[in-house]
Design an enzyme around this catalytic site. Structure first.
Site, PDB file in Angstrom:
ATOM      1  N   GLY A 115     -22.768  39.913  -9.729  1.00  0.00           N
ATOM      2  CA  GLY A 115     -22.577  39.462 -11.114  1.00  0.00           C
ATOM      3  C   GLY A 115     -23.789  38.727 -11.624  1.00  0.00           C
ATOM      4  CG  ASN A 116     -24.867  38.693 -15.399  1.00  0.00           C
ATOM      5  OD1 ASN A 116     -24.455  37.960 -16.286  1.00  0.00           O
ATOM      6  ND2 ASN A 116     -24.650  40.008 -15.400  1.00  0.00           N
ATOM      7  CD  GLN A 117     -25.650  31.659 -12.793  1.00  0.00           C
ATOM      8  OE1 GLN A 117     -24.482  31.389 -13.078  1.00  0.00           O
ATOM      9  NE2 GLN A 117     -26.304  31.032 -11.841  1.00  0.00           N
ATOM     10  CB  SER A 118     -24.205  36.441 -19.169  1.00  0.00           C
ATOM     11  OG  SER A 118     -23.924  36.421 -20.534  1.00  0.00           O
ATOM     12  CB  ALA A 131     -26.097  39.729 -18.824  1.00  0.00           C
TER      13      ALA A 131
END
Ligand code: C5P
Length: 409
Positions: A206-209, A277
């Site tokens: 995943g990512n931090q968005s 993102a």
């Protein structure tokens, strides 16, 4: 004609507030006055009643009336003049036990605040923090002027001329009216959040968005009269619940789900804004059961990744693309470098605009302001928006409205 509520708090500069009321009336607006009890020591009920030909709202309860909610409901604009240090603190903290703070809290109208106080109080860190909070929430705080103060001292903290306060407030009202119909009749699709690419039933890449910038754009577009569809990848429910009523939300998890939902939603839309993102890669295979470690060895599994489709590029280059396609790019590097990346991205992705966000140094994270440059399809800068996510969103939405208006219908 608009309905304006002038909120008066208890400072010596209150004697200038009747002129603000008069200026608003002269511009053809209907004015109500809400006053704190303390302010009545400076300007009394009979003055307000004489000027407005109606009772001044002071008591927050009594005779079963919900006057506070009524004023908040009818207000198209609220002007707090003068705003004391105390009232700034109360507005920032969300107090609701006097008619002024209560009306501001209960209203979604634009708010203009004109502080007036001794320099030491204005410059005090607590007051400055309160002003910052209010500005971040979209309240228009007018800088106090410098000059002679009520105490006999001189310095910053003086109430600006009431005519100037009225001019600023009425301009804001007009801008707000223009903005509230700028996207009327348009359908805007906004992707937001960050995709999660499943590794097994409990793990993902995943990512931090957080999705906040995308939701700010969706909210600004809805306030501008658009019909808005949000495709939300893994965004906190509380943030989605705070969207204006009527915004339609489709929740997705992975990039493939986002692609499917976006292609589906965008068919009859006027614009697509891809703030999400989207993971560039996903695991080639998703394990159906939770991956286990083998206790007999130190070996670790290898996850093979494959490329995800580029949703923006696919839609941007499709002949069924909406008339306006906007992409986002968060880049690090020097100004020159990021502008080159942005220009390249606009061309590669077939976007009409790329919102270029410089991240990693002093901007783009936490509560520091965003600094977004808007590049057109040929990589030229056509706009720059600096400020909170809401301010950036309002700027972008204004630009989108002009772009769509300039297209041949
Ligand atoms: O190439 P990059 O990831 O920097 O591009 C960012 C822009 O492209 C964003 O607007 C993002 O939503 C979009 N994007 C996409 N599909 C991908 C990767 C990015 O639509 N697989």
């Amino acid at each position: 004609m608009a309905t304006i509520v002038v909120g008066v708090t208890g400072g010596v500069a209150a004697f200038k507030a009747p002129i603000v009321v008069r200026e608003c009336q002269r511009a053809g607006h209907d004015v109500y006055v809400a006053a704190t009890r303390a302010s009545l020591d400076f300007v009394g009920r009979s003055t307000w009643e004489g000027i407005t030909s109606r009772p001044v709202a002071v008591d927050i309860a009594g005779e079963g009336r919900a006057e506070h909610v009524e004023l908040a409901r009818v207000a198209d604009l609220i002007i707090v003049v003068p705003a004391t240090a105390n009232s700034l603190a109360r507005l920032a903290a969300g107090f609701a036990d006097d008619m002024v703070s209560l009306t501001v809290l209960a209203s979604d109208a634009p708010v203009v605040v004109a502080p007036a106080m001794h320099s030491n109080m204005w410059l005090a860190p607590a007051t400055q923090a309160n002003v910052k909070t209010l500005r971040e929430r979209g309240v228009h705080v007018i800088e106090p002027a410098s000059g002679a103060l009520g105490s006999g001292d001189s310095g910053v903290g003086r109430l600006p001329e009431p005519e100037e306060i009225a001019r600023v407030a009425l301009e804001l009202l007009e801008a707000n009216n223009r903005a509230s119909s700028a996207l009327a009749g348009r359908t805007i699709v906004v992707t937001a959040g960050g995709t999660r690419e499943p590794i097994d039933p409990v793990r993902f890449l995943g990512n931090q968005s957080s999705g906040r910038q995308g939701l700010a754009i969706a909210s600004a577009a809805a306030r501008a009269g658009a019909s808005v569809r949000v495709i939300a990848a893994n965004i906190e429910s509380a943030l989605l619940e705070a969207l204006p009523t009527g915004v339609q939300v489709t929740r997705v998890g992975s990039a493939l789900q986002m692609r499917e939902a976006t292609i589906d939603q965008v068919t009859d839309a006027d614009a697509l804004v891809m703030t999400a993102a989207v993971a560039d890669f996903r695991p080639e295979a998703t394990s159906e059961s939770k991956m286990k470690k083998d206790p007999s060895t130190d070996d670790a599994p290898t996850i093979r990744l494959v490329r995800n489709p580029d949703i923006l590029a696919e839609i941007g280059h499709s002949d069924k693309r909406p008339p306006l396609v906007v992409g986002f790019a968060a880049e690090t590097g020097t100004d020159e470098e990021i502008l080159a990346y942005g220009a390249d991205k606009a061309a590669r992705k077939g976007a009409d605009f790329i919102c270029l966000n410089r991240v990693g140094e002093s901007v783009g994270f936490g509560d520091v302001p965003n600094d977004i440059r808007l590049l057109d399809a040929s990589g030229h800068i056509t706009g720059r928006y600096v400020g909170s996510k809401d301010e950036v969103a309002a700027g972008l939405v204004g630009h989108m409205a002009s772009f769509l208006d300039n297209l041949k219908r």
